[in-house]
Design an enzyme around this catalytic site. Structure first.
Site, PDB file in Angstrom:
ATOM      1  N   ASP A   1       0.824  -1.220   0.000  1.00  0.00           N
ATOM      2  CA  ASP A   1       0.000   0.000   0.000  1.00  0.00           C
ATOM      3  C   ASP A   1       0.857   1.270   0.000  1.00  0.00           C
ATOM      4  O   ASP A   1       0.347   2.364   0.173  1.00  0.00           O
ATOM      5  CB  ASP A   1      -0.955   0.004   1.199  1.00  0.00           C
ATOM      6  CG  ASP A   1      -0.214  -0.003   2.541  1.00  0.00           C
ATOM      7  OD1 ASP A   1       1.031   0.134   2.552  1.00  0.00           O
ATOM      8  OD2 ASP A   1      -0.886  -0.134   3.589  1.00  0.00           O
TER       9      ASP A   1
ATOM     10  N   HIS B   1       3.394   1.908   2.179  1.00  0.00           N
ATOM     11  CA  HIS B   1       3.908   2.358   3.480  1.00  0.00           C
ATOM     12  C   HIS B   1       5.413   2.166   3.598  1.00  0.00           C
ATOM     13  O   HIS B   1       5.990   1.274   2.986  1.00  0.00           O
ATOM     14  CB  HIS B   1       3.155   1.703   4.649  1.00  0.00           C
ATOM     15  CG  HIS B   1       3.404   0.239   4.860  1.00  0.00           C
ATOM     16  ND1 HIS B   1       2.382  -0.666   5.090  1.00  0.00           N
ATOM     17  CD2 HIS B   1       4.548  -0.497   4.919  1.00  0.00           C
ATOM     18  CE1 HIS B   1       2.901  -1.863   5.268  1.00  0.00           C
ATOM     19  NE2 HIS B   1       4.212  -1.793   5.169  1.00  0.00           N
TER      20      HIS B   1
ATOM     21  N   GLU C   1       1.140   4.200   7.354  1.00  0.00           N
ATOM     22  CA  GLU C   1       0.148   3.803   6.367  1.00  0.00           C
ATOM     23  C   GLU C   1      -0.330   5.020   5.570  1.00  0.00           C
ATOM     24  O   GLU C   1      -0.139   6.164   6.005  1.00  0.00           O
ATOM     25  CB  GLU C   1      -1.050   3.152   7.072  1.00  0.00           C
ATOM     26  CG  GLU C   1      -0.722   1.881   7.851  1.00  0.00           C
ATOM     27  CD  GLU C   1      -0.496   0.656   6.954  1.00  0.00           C
ATOM     28  OE1 GLU C   1      -0.023   0.807   5.798  1.00  0.00           O
ATOM     29  OE2 GLU C   1      -0.775  -0.462   7.408  1.00  0.00           O
TER      30      GLU C   1
HETATM   31  C1  F6R Z   1       9.088  -3.538   8.631  1.00  0.00           C
HETATM   32  C2  F6R Z   1       8.446  -2.389   8.017  1.00  0.00           C
HETATM   33  C3  F6R Z   1       7.551  -2.522   6.843  1.00  0.00           C
HETATM   34  C4  F6R Z   1       8.026  -3.530   5.795  1.00  0.00           C
HETATM   35  C5  F6R Z   1       7.050  -3.619   4.634  1.00  0.00           C
HETATM   36  C6  F6R Z   1       7.485  -4.605   3.596  1.00  0.00           C
HETATM   37  O1  F6R Z   1       9.917  -3.161   9.704  1.00  0.00           O
HETATM   38  O2  F6R Z   1       8.643  -1.318   8.474  1.00  0.00           O
HETATM   39  O3  F6R Z   1       7.416  -1.268   6.229  1.00  0.00           O
HETATM   40  O4  F6R Z   1       9.292  -3.142   5.345  1.00  0.00           O
HETATM   41  O5  F6R Z   1       5.797  -3.968   5.118  1.00  0.00           O
HETATM   42  O6  F6R Z   1       7.482  -5.881   4.124  1.00  0.00           O
HETATM   43  P1  F6R Z   1       8.110  -7.122   3.324  1.00  0.00           P
HETATM   44  O7  F6R Z   1       9.570  -6.852   3.234  1.00  0.00           O
HETATM   45  O8  F6R Z   1       7.829  -8.327   4.198  1.00  0.00           O
HETATM   46  O9  F6R Z   1       7.453  -7.171   2.010  1.00  0.00           O
END
Ligand code: F6R
Length: 261
Positions: A136, A138, A143
């Site tokens: 999304d 973030h 978010e």
């Molecule tokens: C984790 C964090 C999140 C992840 C994001 C991507 O500490 O801050 O922003 O980096 O959700 O997650 P993955 O790497 O599992 O796709």
């Protein structure tokens, strides 16, 4: 924003590991911001390997993690404390007192968040912040609709984020609804922001973050304001970008004295 596209996540992770290792070697007190999730897993494996095989020394490293679920004790298998100790900290010589991760069990969230900000400042600020990207858009757990001036605080997670992260839990209903996260302003104060994104699943969010307008609806787009933001991508994550040829060209023609990679 510099955009670096590598053929696969292995080669991209190697570049990230080399940059972080360089900062660790060069700085007297390296302050490294870290992320959890699937994206940095290989990066952490490579850093562990560099520690074991090349003596990369983590004893001076001060780390700050982006976020933690609210309500989870550090030993919970889904917590970011657990993730970080399992995948990196227990395998290198970082001093436990130099590790900072928001406390998911804090009783005074506001004071804890304020203190986290102060600890980052007292350490001299982040030399680099590693970031993954939510589907999304973030970064951290900021978010869509997060203020671009936000600081460390409590956030309510999107349902999609809870679904995306359910793989780290036994079932989706165990994923907490809230987290503590560094804010977007906090992240933008890092001297380098390294956004990593791999796989087709991230292609849309990357195109919006890198080439779309800056908007609270895509929190990662705030990185466009950062003087030294790098997007490190594999081919799939870059597949919806328009200027891929230019990014590649610019990467190949970097002035040697300006090169981070
Ligand atoms: C984790 C964090 C999140 C992840 C994001 C991507 O500490 O801050 O922003 O980096 O959700 O997650 P993955 O790497 O599992 O796709």
């Amino acid at each position: 924003m510099q955009v670096i596209i590598q053929p696969d996540s292995e080669q991209a992770s190697l570049l990230a590991a080399q940059l972080i290792a360089k900062i660790i070697r060069e700085k007297e007190k390296p302050v490294i911001g870290l992320a959890t999730g699937n994206t940095p897993l290989l990066l952490y494996q490579l850093l562990v390997k560099m520690h074991r095989e090349e003596g990369l020394d983590f004893s001076r490293v001060i780390s700050f993690n982006l976020d933690e679920y609210l309500g989870l004790p550090p030993e919970h298998p889904g917590s970011f404390h657990h993730f970080m100790w399992k995948n990196l900290f227990s395998q290198v010589n970082i001093k436990p007192e130099n590790v900072h991760i928001p406390d998911g069990l804090t009783r005074n969230i506001e004071a804890h968040c304020q203190q986290y900000e102060e600890e980052i400042k007292a350490a001299g600020g982040l030399d680099i912040q590693v970031l993954g990207l939510g589907t999304d858009g973030h970064i951290g757990f900021n978010e869509p609709s997060s203020s671009l001036s936000s600081r460390t605080r409590i956030i309510t997670l999107f349902d999609q984020t809870r679904k995306d992260n359910a793989i780290f839990f036994e079932s989706e209903d165990q994923v907490p609804y809230h987290a503590i996260t560094m804010g977007i302003r906090t992240i933008l104060e890092a001297r380098i922001c390294l956004l990593m994104a791999f796989g087709e699943k991230k292609a849309r969010a990357i195109s919006l973050a890198v080439e779309g307008p800056v908007t609270t609806m895509v929190p990662a787009s705030a990185l466009q304001f950062h003087p030294k933001a790098i997007s490190l991508l594999d081919k799939e994550a870059a597949s919806e970008l328009r200027l891929t040829d230019y990014y590649q060209w610019a990467y190949e023609h970097q002035l040697p004295e300006w090169r981070e990679f």
